[in-house]
Structures are given as structure tokens and as C-alpha cells.
Design an enzyme around this catalytic site. Sequence first.
Site, mmCIF file in Angstrom:
data_model
loop_
_atom_site.group_PDB
_atom_site.id
_atom_site.type_symbol
_atom_site.label_atom_id
_atom_site.label_comp_id
_atom_site.label_asym_id
_atom_site.label_seq_id
_atom_site.Cartn_x
_atom_site.Cartn_y
_atom_site.Cartn_z
ATOM 1 N N HIS A 145 0.843 -1.208 0.000
ATOM 2 C CA HIS A 145 0.000 0.000 0.000
ATOM 3 C C HIS A 145 0.872 1.249 0.000
ATOM 4 C CE1 HIS A 145 -3.171 -2.918 1.267
ATOM 5 N NE2 HIS A 145 -3.870 -2.134 0.464
ATOM 6 N N HIS A 176 1.161 1.590 -5.817
ATOM 7 C CA HIS A 176 -0.193 1.013 -5.856
ATOM 8 C C HIS A 176 -1.207 2.104 -6.208
ATOM 9 C CE1 HIS A 176 -3.955 -0.841 -4.703
ATOM 10 N NE2 HIS A 176 -4.117 -0.005 -3.692
ATOM 11 N N ASP A 223 -8.880 -0.816 -7.716
ATOM 12 C CA ASP A 223 -8.094 -1.151 -6.511
ATOM 13 C C ASP A 223 -7.589 -2.594 -6.590
ATOM 14 O OD1 ASP A 223 -8.735 -0.977 -2.908
ATOM 15 O OD2 ASP A 223 -6.913 -0.658 -4.074
ATOM 16 N N HIS A 232 -6.581 7.237 -2.550
ATOM 17 C CA HIS A 232 -7.485 6.293 -1.861
ATOM 18 C C HIS A 232 -6.840 5.494 -0.736
ATOM 19 C CE1 HIS A 232 -5.652 2.981 -4.093
ATOM 20 N NE2 HIS A 232 -6.330 2.156 -3.297
ATOM 21 N N ASP A 233 -5.508 5.428 -0.670
ATOM 22 C CA ASP A 233 -4.821 4.700 0.411
ATOM 23 C C ASP A 233 -3.827 5.606 1.132
ATOM 24 O OD1 ASP A 233 -4.797 1.404 -1.132
ATOM 25 O OD2 ASP A 233 -5.956 2.132 0.587
ATOM 26 N N GLN A 292 -5.801 -17.491 -2.741
ATOM 27 C CA GLN A 292 -5.918 -16.645 -3.940
ATOM 28 C C GLN A 292 -7.077 -17.077 -4.824
ATOM 29 O OE1 GLN A 292 -4.453 -13.801 -3.057
ATOM 30 N NE2 GLN A 292 -4.145 -13.687 -5.269
#
Length: 340
Positions: A81, A85, A230, A119-120, A282
Site C-alpha cells: 500500500h 499502488h 483497486d 485512496h490509500d 488466492q
Amino acid sequence: VRKPPGWQLSGNWGEKRKGYHAITRSSELFFRSVCLFLLLCTRPCNLPLNYVCTTQHCFDHEKLVRFTLSVRKNYHKVPYHNWWHAFNVAHCMYRMLDHEQEIFTELERQALIIACICHDLDHRGYTNQFMVKYETALASLYSTSVMEQHHFNQTVTILQQDGHNIFDHLTSDVYKQVLGYIRHYILATDLAQFFSNHKQVTRFCADQTFNIENTYHRNKLQAIMMSACDLSACAKTWPVQKKTVEIIYEEFYAQGDLEKKKGGVPLPMMDRDNAHNLPKEQVNFLRIFCEPLYGTLAVIFPHLSPLLENTKDNIHKWDNLAHGRPTTMWEVETSRIEKD
Ligand SMILES: CC(C)(CO)n1c(=O)[nH]c2c3cccnc3n(-c3ccccc3)c(=O)c21
Ligand SMILES: [Mg+2]
Ligand SMILES: [Zn+2]
């Protein structure tokens, strides 16, 4: 930016702010290209490059550079993050909007791109669940979507710094509107909101009542577009997907290590002692989140169907790994990506 509560958590990554970055020529060129990219994101694609913006919604170039530099400075050097990213998420949104210029207003397009790079903001490499469980200062501020509310708060704090307000040419009503858009878009990246957002859009599509002119429908579509950007690493080519997953699990396992140090028991996914379950995890994650998400988006935006196809390919490869089957010969054995 003033140090928000919970700053002490960031100590785990060691990094103390070294004051202002020595802006080298190359990083200045890099940021000019990022800002040009952002300026282009808001230029209707059918206009010549030398288009001089005449509408009220133009960014002041110098403020955009300053804003972008400060946004980058407020991402931590955590494994996943981080700024890269955020940049990748914004690039994905740019490519998504490039085909759909006409259905969203210029203000919505600007808000979507800015929401993506912000956004992060100030992410410390810990999940909302961790922040709440260990009663961090941020968790005392927000009852839901702890980090996403903080990311939006950081965005506003940067905008309020001298020479940073890229929206200060707007009337106060339009300014409030664009901040409302950005808040909605950033909060939509809380994975806990995904299922309700996705379910609504899927229902509109199933009963063929989806109407882009309907504000509620529009907001829900934009919410899942934010999630799609995202999570877009799950739709990248296999070598990129595999490297990205290595990186995000590095962050998950660091959180699990810290949790064990605090005497807690981390979620299995965060516990490096369960690393053998990663391929299965995953398969589950991509089947539960990514495949339905890109499936719904491909119904509304057919040009996005490659995201669905690539995700399906990646599910197949993780499933091969989960069952000990060989992966395709051409796959490059990925090594740990160099940290930037
Ligand atoms: C999308 C990505 C990074 C790459 O494919 N990815 C993955 O493969 N597994 C996961 C994943 C697995 C479990 C939980 N969160 C995940 N997130 C995540 C983290 C924080 C906020 C939202 C989503 C991913 O982005 C991701
Ligand atoms: Mg986030
Ligand atoms: Zn993110």
C-alpha cells in the site's frame, strides 16, 4: 501534513520523515509526467493535446504538481500500500474512463482520478480489522471504514495546504460536490462495502433496470469501478499478478508477525506459517471478489472484458498451484521484486 493520531504505528516501518525530499531533476520530471497524465485524464480524449482548457473545471498545473508531490510524500514505504499502488489504481481508472468519456461528467472524471491516487493515503500496512482490534488512535476516530475515512481526511488536509487546492477555482457548491464525490469513491474501496455495492449493480443488470442517469445507480457503478481499479492487479498478466501477490502477502505476514508479538492470533491469511495455503486463498479471493466484479463490469462496459478473462486465467493458474499441478512452461519464475 500534521502527524495524524496513530502515527506511532508507522514506526514499524522505521521510516521517519526526512523533511522535504531533495527533489532531483529525475523525480521532478517524473512528477511532471504524473501531473501531465492527470491533466490528460481530465481532457476529453477527442481534443488535441494543445487543448487549452476553457471550462471552469481546469486544474492549475503548478498546484497539481504540488498536490501530487504531497500526495506521494504521504504514502509510506510499505511493501504494497504505497505510491506505486495508488498510481497503478489511478492509471487503471484513466484507461477505464478513456472509453467512457461521455457518460461521466468532467467533474466526476476528475474526482475519480484524484480519489484513486489518494485512496490509500497514509496507509501503514495494517487492515481495518487490525486497527480496531488493537484499539489504535485512528480506530477511536472512526467506527466504520477506519482507514478509508482516514484516507479521505488526509486528502482534505493536503488540499487545505497553501498552494495545494487544485479545486479552489470552483464555486463553493461545486467544491462541496467534488469533495462529496471523492469521499464516496474513497469509502467505496473498503472491501467490506464491496458485496452490497456489487449486489445492487448486479440486480439492476439482471432485471435490466440499470439506468446511468439514475444517481443511485450511477453511484453504485462508480463504487464498483473504484474496487475494480483497486483490485486490478488480479487481472494483470500472470508474472505481474504473482509478483504483486508476493508483495501484498509480505505486508499481510508483517501484520501477522506484529499480531503474534502482541500476543494475538492472526487470521490464517496473515500468518506466514500458513504460506502453503496461499494459492488456495488466492483462488478463493479471485473467485469471491474479482471474477464477479469484472463479470458485472464487462456487462456494462464490454471493452473491460479482458479484465475478466485475465482474472479467470489467473484463477486457473492459482488452482494449478493449489493442486500441485505444473504451471505453463512460459511462465517466468518470479523472483522477489526489487523494493523501490
Ligand atoms: C488485488 C491483489 C493485490 C492482487 O491480485 N490481491 C490479491 O491477489 N489478493 C488480495 C487480497 C486477499 C485477501 C484480502 N485482501 C486482498 N486484497 C486487498 C487488500 C486491501 C484492500 C483491498 C483488497 C488485495 O488487493 C489482493
Ligand atoms: Mg485501501
Ligand atoms: Zn488500494
